[in-house]
Design a protein around this motif. Structure first.
Motif: not given
Length: 313
Positions: A49-75
């Motif tokens: 959010a602090a980076a110049t040029g960003v209008a909005k940040v979408l925050l998806a926070d959940a235990p199953h996203l900790e590994s940032q697997s391609a399957e879950n992130l793409a979903s």
């Protein structure tokens, strides 16, 4: 027009590659939104959010996203686009992270991914290299959602501060159970990370051995505050770990100073470093291809020249 960037982060902060991708998105025009997906990643969301040029940040926070697997992130990416039909582009850095997630997201969106974008001519027209960087293709996309991976060395990073974008929580989706992370080994480096370093000292097959690689190159890197790199030939020979590899099949870098020691200059290596601001080459063969791209070349025995150079710094 709204652009969605998939942020690469470590939970506490965003990686420099994300800042380069934000800069690329700015050339498209329109609003830039950044998706930060993970677990306990609010700090990374605030950093985005602090980076110049960003209008909005979408925050998806959940235990199953900790590994940032391609399957879950793409979903999560696809569900974010369905929730807001205004998205026209999805971007991610052309790093191992982006290369893992983006193709799956593109398939789910029924879009043709355009990889390794180095320039943006219009919202639907992009440049990308091929043939190891010896040719550049102009690609026009008519997909409803354009999916791009961005070569980070082609765009200066957006400032990490100065922005005040709002952070909005979004649904993290479900655990798809398609893959499981069994473990992760994080290599802690005493020197700067290769893709973020401003100075890189790289060794090639001419160094001769792993022992000589450390003995000759490490003192010079220490003096310069540089990261260590290597050619594929040096990595294949066991002189340096795979993390050091620079080139088409390794890491793409563009530091302020690149010192190539004992590297002949194979096409695949040049593709990974020829955008460096200043290139210094040391090789005993005066006809080595590396000298064709070097700003400064020294045809000499590296085992004499490098220690002498190190001593003079």
């Amino acid at each position: 027009m709204t652009i969605l960037i998939i942020a690469e982060h470590d939970g506490a902060s965003i990686k420099p590659s994300t800042l380069n991708t934000i800069a690329a998105a700015a050339k498209l025009g329109g609003d830039v939104h950044v998706l930060v997906a993970g677990h306990r990643c609010a700090a990374a969301g605030n950093a985005a959010a602090a980076a110049t040029g960003v209008a909005k940040v979408l925050l998806a926070d959940a235990p199953h996203l900790e590994s940032q697997s391609a399957e879950n992130l793409a979903s999560v990416v696809v569900s974010s686009l369905k929730a807001d039909a205004g998205y026209t582009h999805v971007l991610a850095p052309a790093t191992p992270f982006g290369k893992n997630v983006l193709p799956r997201a593109a398939a789910l969106l029924d879009s043709s991914q355009i990889s390794d974008v180095i320039a943006i001519e219009a919202p639907d027209t992009f440049l990308r290299p091929f043939y190891a960087g010896n040719a550049v293709a102009r690609v026009q996309s008519h997909d409803k959602v354009k999916v791009l991976s961005v070569r980070t060395t082609a765009f200066d990073a957006a400032p990490a501060s100065g922005g005040t974008a709002p952070v909005q929580a979004v649904p993290p989706g479900d655990e798809l159970g398609l893959s499981e992370l069994l473990g992760r080994e994080v290599v802690k480096l005493e020197r700067p990370e290769l893709t973020a370093a401003s100075i890189i000292v790289s060794g090639g097959r001419g160094v001769g051995s792993a022992e000589k690689f450390r003995e000759v190159l490490e003192p010079l890197a220490d003096k310069l505050g540089a990261a260590l790199g290597a050619s594929r030939a040096a990595v294949d020979a066991g002189y340096a770990p795979n993390d050091y590899q620079v080139g088409q099949t390794g890491k793409i870098v563009a530091p302020q100073l690149y010192v190539a020691v004992g590297i002949s200059g194979a096409i695949q290596h040049l593709a990974g470093m020829k955008d460096s601001k200043v290139i210094v080459a040391i090789n005993k063969d005066p006809d080595a291809p590396i000298f064709q791209v070097a700003d400064y070349g020294l045809a000499a025995d590296l085992f004499a020249a490098v220690p002498e150079m190190t001593g003079a710094i």
